[in-house]
Write a protein that holds these residues in place. Structure first.
Motif, PDB file in Angstrom:
ATOM      1  N   GLY A   9      23.936  37.510  28.825  1.00 42.07           N
ATOM      2  CA  GLY A   9      25.230  37.869  28.264  1.00 42.07           C
ATOM      3  C   GLY A   9      26.034  38.864  29.073  1.00 42.07           C
ATOM      4  O   GLY A   9      26.993  39.430  28.580  1.00 42.07           O
ATOM      5  N   ILE A  10      25.650  39.113  30.329  1.00 35.25           N
ATOM      6  CA  ILE A  10      26.454  39.999  31.172  1.00 35.25           C
ATOM      7  C   ILE A  10      27.490  39.144  31.893  1.00 35.25           C
ATOM      8  O   ILE A  10      27.162  38.098  32.433  1.00 35.25           O
ATOM      9  N   SER A  11      28.735  39.611  31.908  1.00 31.65           N
ATOM     10  CA  SER A  11      29.774  38.845  32.601  1.00 31.65           C
ATOM     11  C   SER A  11      29.718  39.143  34.092  1.00 31.65           C
ATOM     12  O   SER A  11      30.037  40.246  34.527  1.00 31.65           O
ATOM     13  N   VAL A  12      29.279  38.149  34.857  1.00 27.41           N
ATOM     14  CA  VAL A  12      29.151  38.336  36.304  1.00 27.41           C
ATOM     15  C   VAL A  12      30.521  38.604  36.916  1.00 27.41           C
ATOM     16  O   VAL A  12      30.709  39.527  37.709  1.00 27.41           O
ATOM     17  N   VAL A  13      31.494  37.803  36.512  1.00 29.28           N
ATOM     18  CA  VAL A  13      32.842  37.937  37.058  1.00 29.28           C
ATOM     19  C   VAL A  13      33.404  39.317  36.721  1.00 29.28           C
ATOM     20  O   VAL A  13      33.948  40.021  37.576  1.00 29.28           O
ATOM     21  N   GLY A  14      33.226  39.728  35.468  1.00 26.05           N
ATOM     22  CA  GLY A  14      33.733  41.024  35.039  1.00 26.05           C
ATOM     23  C   GLY A  14      33.129  42.173  35.828  1.00 26.05           C
ATOM     24  O   GLY A  14      33.833  43.078  36.285  1.00 26.05           O
ATOM     25  N   MET A  15      31.785  42.135  36.009  1.00 25.05           N
ATOM     26  CA  MET A  15      31.117  43.212  36.735  1.00 25.05           C
ATOM     27  C   MET A  15      31.602  43.263  38.177  1.00 25.05           C
ATOM     28  O   MET A  15      31.765  44.335  38.752  1.00 25.05           O
ATOM     29  N   ARG A  16      31.810  42.091  38.779  1.00 31.31           N
ATOM     30  CA  ARG A  16      32.226  42.089  40.188  1.00 31.31           C
ATOM     31  C   ARG A  16      33.645  42.625  40.340  1.00 31.31           C
ATOM     32  O   ARG A  16      33.928  43.398  41.252  1.00 31.31           O
ATOM     33  N   TYR A  17      34.544  42.217  39.423  1.00 30.41           N
ATOM     34  CA  TYR A  17      35.894  42.779  39.459  1.00 30.41           C
ATOM     35  C   TYR A  17      35.833  44.298  39.338  1.00 30.41           C
ATOM     36  O   TYR A  17      36.420  45.027  40.126  1.00 30.41           O
ATOM     37  N   LEU A  18      35.105  44.763  38.336  1.00 32.01           N
ATOM     38  CA  LEU A  18      35.034  46.205  38.075  1.00 32.01           C
ATOM     39  C   LEU A  18      34.558  46.953  39.316  1.00 32.01           C
ATOM     40  O   LEU A  18      35.161  47.935  39.745  1.00 32.01           O
ATOM     41  N   ASN A  19      33.461  46.468  39.916  1.00 24.62           N
ATOM     42  CA  ASN A  19      32.876  47.190  41.035  1.00 24.62           C
ATOM     43  C   ASN A  19      33.755  47.138  42.278  1.00 24.62           C
ATOM     44  O   ASN A  19      33.822  48.110  43.027  1.00 24.62           O
ATOM     45  N   LEU A  62      36.578  49.652  41.610  1.00 27.12           N
ATOM     46  CA  LEU A  62      36.069  51.022  41.755  1.00 27.12           C
ATOM     47  C   LEU A  62      35.833  51.349  43.227  1.00 27.12           C
ATOM     48  O   LEU A  62      36.212  52.412  43.718  1.00 27.12           O
ATOM     49  N   GLY A  63      35.192  50.404  43.922  1.00 27.52           N
ATOM     50  CA  GLY A  63      34.912  50.612  45.346  1.00 27.52           C
ATOM     51  C   GLY A  63      36.206  50.772  46.130  1.00 27.52           C
ATOM     52  O   GLY A  63      36.306  51.630  47.016  1.00 27.52           O
ATOM     53  N   GLY A  64      37.198  49.970  45.783  1.00 31.40           N
ATOM     54  CA  GLY A  64      38.493  50.076  46.447  1.00 31.40           C
ATOM     55  C   GLY A  64      39.069  51.469  46.283  1.00 31.40           C
ATOM     56  O   GLY A  64      39.628  52.044  47.227  1.00 31.40           O
ATOM     57  N   LEU A  81      44.045  48.588  44.293  1.00 28.14           N
ATOM     58  CA  LEU A  81      44.817  47.349  44.347  1.00 28.14           C
ATOM     59  C   LEU A  81      44.214  46.404  45.389  1.00 28.14           C
ATOM     60  O   LEU A  81      44.056  45.201  45.143  1.00 28.14           O
ATOM     61  N   MET A  82      43.874  46.963  46.552  1.00 28.52           N
ATOM     62  CA  MET A  82      43.246  46.149  47.597  1.00 28.52           C
ATOM     63  C   MET A  82      41.916  45.583  47.095  1.00 28.52           C
ATOM     64  O   MET A  82      41.557  44.433  47.381  1.00 28.52           O
ATOM     65  N   GLY A  83      41.172  46.395  46.356  1.00 25.18           N
ATOM     66  CA  GLY A  83      39.910  45.925  45.774  1.00 25.18           C
ATOM     67  C   GLY A  83      40.161  44.769  44.819  1.00 25.18           C
ATOM     68  O   GLY A  83      39.409  43.786  44.797  1.00 25.18           O
ATOM     69  N   ALA A  84      41.226  44.894  44.038  1.00 26.09           N
ATOM     70  CA  ALA A  84      41.548  43.839  43.086  1.00 26.09           C
ATOM     71  C   ALA A  84      41.919  42.550  43.813  1.00 26.09           C
ATOM     72  O   ALA A  84      41.563  41.448  43.376  1.00 26.09           O
ATOM     73  N   ILE A 113      40.449  36.994  45.275  1.00 24.95           N
ATOM     74  CA  ILE A 113      40.167  35.885  46.194  1.00 24.95           C
ATOM     75  C   ILE A 113      38.693  35.473  46.111  1.00 24.95           C
ATOM     76  O   ILE A 113      38.354  34.301  45.962  1.00 24.95           O
ATOM     77  N   SER A 114      37.792  36.457  46.192  1.00 29.20           N
ATOM     78  CA  SER A 114      36.383  36.096  46.376  1.00 29.20           C
ATOM     79  C   SER A 114      35.659  35.839  45.054  1.00 29.20           C
ATOM     80  O   SER A 114      34.708  35.071  45.015  1.00 29.20           O
ATOM     81  N   VAL A 115      36.095  36.473  43.970  1.00 28.41           N
ATOM     82  CA  VAL A 115      35.426  36.256  42.687  1.00 28.41           C
ATOM     83  C   VAL A 115      36.242  35.304  41.817  1.00 28.41           C
ATOM     84  O   VAL A 115      35.720  34.301  41.332  1.00 28.41           O
TER      85      VAL A 115
END
Lengths: 344, 514
Positions: A223-233, A236-238, A115-118, A123-125
């Protein structure tokens, strides 16, 4: 047949290459073990205690570093690891204390971390805010929230997580106690290091993550979603930072204390950088930090070399500094970290 | 008139409108690209070419109008949609991840994988090799992209589109960063691709290339299509006129030089590059007042290090640099500048301007600290503003006002800003590196005319350029640099294009020693 032989040769070469690449780590490891044996004067118990303590001290640092790494490899600096860990330590403890189930507590800690990661990602992405500010918000919020909702006197009905002995392996001298009779999150950490390494460097997810962190618009144009990858990572990191929090409250201490992360989230960032944004490297760096802490603790416990305690107590830190300064060399962060991404 | 093809065009844009805020970037633009043909899209910077192709590639969305691929109306909301329709794009600023390998860059986004998770590097490598053999674009799949020369990186970009089975390939100013040799190779590759049925959109403002390679030409100006033609129907002057909207002087006229005393003397200069390798090797040259010495050469033969050593930006290993008889070796760039050396650097964004600062501040960047622009440590903004306003007018710098950040200007106007600053301090010597790289025809004409005018006023000019045409049309004497040495220095009239080209690429000249 020929094919098999060629494969064998290839594997030998790969092994040799890995050994060569890690030569400095191996040399350092050998030196540290030698130092430990010397301080323990071959007393098995003391040597074992130092090594086991090293592993314990390194666990939250490795997890924190893996969390930071997933973020930075995809282009987002996460200085909120400290806050993520603290929130998860608190959340995991509260849930475990209320339900009486440690597993549910650990899962709750991981969930709080995600949740904290999200939030960080939002905020940042999502809002393209400043990443340093976003991380700072996390840290401040965590201190405030955990202090406000903290209730004195809560305990864990079932006690903290207990060691798992891996059958006969646990009876080996030294290694048995150091490696094969640990608690669950420590095992999980040892497993996560190669898993994250494999993920980053051998899977399509990892390739895309690194591409997004290095050159987001290049990733976008294929065709890679930058926003999507950053949210995902970041999420996961969180989760991984959440595991570190759960380690602190449910595995190491068995209760929650205000500010119990005590800067470990920031040390984890240093560990990540020293490890050159590589899980294996970060693990080695964390062991080094962990070792320094372990030796220091040991010296406090026993009145060793009382004639000159400051000097001896200094040695591991000097080793750490020399080793890190000497051969870690110039580390290069992912190129796009710190910059919010927008398409037009 | 050009013949109208009966076949369905591979790619067609009809009535495209696009505005950014108050600026109309595309106004009712039509474009028709045929299979197997090379279609040049010609126009000055800011004419709307890039906007159009970004719409065709799904990076921008058109306000009005439609795009058809093989006759079918398509909705291109993002690059993925364009890629899936077989449209590939080679961007002006390469969209490659520098730290990844060639193979990884080519397959990124459509990676071969085992059980959908594990990246199959072997398959990626084979794919790159096969494509390379088929289209004559051999690149080492395991090389790391940042280690490759620019021309090779561009091949990787092309391979990346081909890997996605592109049958329309859009190239946005592909030759802006290439050496003449690399440009020739690229044109050959493009011709080969067209012969295999790929439709190619080729954006450029270099007329020579259009005439050399295009089957059709569409010219844009101020967001509109102002004409279509074929190379057979026109020539350089005709294209330039369509592009700029008035007739343009492509070759500056100049009178013979009347050189006076030697201003710059370089003697046995040795300079190392960033990696510590010898880049300039016992190089000697002289530039006299009132003449232009042009140094031709393929990039990477020590030009950058020579310029940086002369201007004081890089330390010298051995040798002497003298200006007006004073030894300036080892002086700081400011000391050298105050002695009267002006410098138009190769990389204007990085070394020529402070992008975030205003045009006014950039115009006094070499003298902001001294009178009349500062007094006792305080800047005098009124004087700065007044001075910069007059330079903006004199040099025709197109900017909303002098307080606009320099980075907002077009390439040509940035270069004019640098030229205005450097010419306004009464210099004795000008070192100009690639002064017209990547700027539009109108600005090139202006910069060239300025160089000649300043020469006629007695300025000594050391001109370094990879553009052979520029060297030939401006220089009074020409030197060719190869492997850090000046292989030959001669009067411009004694050297022709072919001979210089040969020396540039081989480093040897066939004239007997004198």
């Amino acid at each position: 047949m020929g094919l098999v032989m060629a494969d064998d040769a290839k594997h030998r070469n790969v092994l040799a290459a890995i050994v060569y690449r890690l030569r400095w780590w191996l040399v350092t490891g050998a030196l540290l073990v030698a130092f430990t044996l010397w301080t323990g004067e071959f007393h098995q118990a003391q040597t074992t205690a130092i090594l086991a303590s090293t592993l314990r001290h390194s666990t939250p640092l490795v997890l924190g570093a893996l969390c930071g790494m997933l973020g930075e490899r995809s282009g987002v600096i996460n200085i909120g690891i400290e806050g993520q860990m603290l929130m998860s330590a608190w959340g995991g403890f509260m849930v475990a204390s209320a339900t009486g189930d440690l597993l549910i507590g650990v899962l709750a800690g991981v969930a709080v971390g995600m949740l904290m990661g999200a939030v960080l990602a939002g905020i940042s992405v999502g809002l393209r805010g400043d990443q340093i500010i976003a991380g700072t918000v996390l840290n401040i919020a965590a201190i405030g929230i955990t202090s406000f909702f903290f209730t004195q006197g809560r305990t864990l009905p079932s006690g903290k997580l207990r060691p798992i002995r891996l059958g006969p392996l646990a009876d080996l001298p030294v290694a048995g106690r150091v490696l094969f009779s640990n608690k669950p999150i420590t095992y999980l950490t040892l497993l996560l290091v190669p898993v994250v390494w494999f993920g980053l460097f051998r899977t399509t997810w990892g390739l895309r993550t690194r591409a997004v962190g290095e050159h987001p618009s290049a990733a976008e144009t294929v065709g890679i979603s930058v926003v999507g990858m950053r949210y995902l990572n970041l999420i996961l990191g969180g989760g991984i930072a959440g595991l570190a929090g759960a380690y602190l409250s449910l595995e190491a201490v068995g209760s929650f204390e205000r500010g119990m992360t005590n800067g470990k989230g920031f040390v984890a960032l240093a560990v990540m950088i020293f490890g050159r944004w590589n899980p294996i490297g970060a693990w080695g760096a964390a062991l080094l930090f962990g070792y320094a802490s372990a030796v220091q603790t040991q010296f406090q416990f026993r009145d060793w070399l009382t004639s000159d305690p400051q000097f001896v107590g200094m040695i591991p830190f000097v080793v750490t500094i020399v080793v890190l300064a000497g051969f870690v060399g110039r580390a290069r962060p992912p190129a796009s970290i710190g910059q919010p991404y927008s398409r037009e | 008139m050009s013949q109208v093809s009966e076949a369905t065009p591979a790619l067609e844009a009809i009535g495209i409108h696009k505005r950014f805020g108050g600026v109309v970037a595309n106004d009712d633009v039509n474009l028709r690209v045929e299979k197997g043909r090379i279609h040049a899209l010609l126009g000055e910077n800011g004419a709307g070419k890039s906007t159009l192709v970004n719409i065709l590639f799904g990076l921008y969305r058109a306000d009005r109008g439609e795009v058809r691929v093989a006759g079918e109306v398509v909705n291109l909301g993002r690059p993925r949609d364009a890629i899936d329709r077989g449209i590939g794009m080679v961007h002006q600023h390469f969209q490659l991840v520098p730290v990844l390998t060639v193979a990884e860059n080519v397959v990124l986004g459509d990676e071969p994988s085992r059980s959908h998770t594990m990246f199959d590097f072997g398959a990626a490598r084979r794919a790159v090799q096969e494509l390379g053999e088929r289209y004559g674009l051999e690149v080492d799949p395991e090389a790391v992209v940042e280690d490759l020369p620019v021309g090779t990186q561009q091949r990787v970009e092309i391979l990346r589109s081909l890997y996605r089975r592109a049958d329309v390939l859009i190239l946005d100013e592909p030759t802006a960063v290439l050496t003449p040799q690399e440009t020739d190779q690229l044109l050959e590759v493009l011709r080969g691709l067209a012969d295999q049925g790929v439709a190619i959109v080729f954006i450029t403002h270099k007329l020579r290339e259009v005439l050399a390679i295009a089957d059709e030409v569409t010219v844009m100006r101020d967001g509109r299509v102002v004409g279509s033609t074929t190379p057979g129907e026109t020539d350089e002057a005709g294209l330039a006129e369509m592009m700029v909207g008035r007739s343009v002087v492509l070759r500056v006229s100049k009178t013979p030089a009347s050189p006076a005393a030697t201003v710059l003397r370089v003697n046995d200069l040795c300079v190392d590059d960033d990696r510590g390798l010898r880049a300039v090797n016992e190089l000697s040259l002289e530039v006299r007042a009132g003449e232009i010495l042009g140094v031709a050469g393929v990039e990477g033969n020590g030009q950058r290090e020579l310029v940086e050593a002369v201007t004081g930006l890089r330390s010298v290993v051995s040798g002497i640099v003298e200006m007006d008889g004073h030894n300036i070796t080892g002086l700081s760039p400011r000391q050298i500048s105050e002695l009267g050396m002006a410098h138009i650097p190769e990389n204007r964004e990085k070394h020529g301007l402070v992008g975030a600062h205003s045009v006014a501040d950039n115009l006094v960047l070499n003298q902001y600290y001294r009178a009349p622009f500062a007094r006792r440590g305080f800047r005098r903004m009124d004087t700065v503003t007044e001075h910069s306003r007059s330079l903006v007018a004199d040099y025709d710098i197109r900017t909303p006002d002098v307080f606009t950040p320099a980075r907002a200007l077009s390439g040509g106007n940035k270069q004019k800003t640098i030229a205005a600053r450097e010419f306004s301090q009464g210099a004795r010597l000008l070192v100009a590196a690639q002064p017209t790289r990547g700027i539009d025809v109108g600005s090139i004409e202006f910069v060239h005319q300025q160089l000649i005018d300043q020469r006629d006023r007695g300025l000594a000019v050391l001109l370094i350029s990879a553009e052979l045409d520029e060297i030939l049309s401006l220089s009074d004497r020409i030197g060719v640099i190869y492997g850090g040495r000046l292989v030959v220095v001669a009067d411009a009239s004694d050297l022709d294009r072919i001979r210089i080209g040969r020396i540039m690429t081989t480093g040897s000249h066939d004239t007997p020693a004198t």
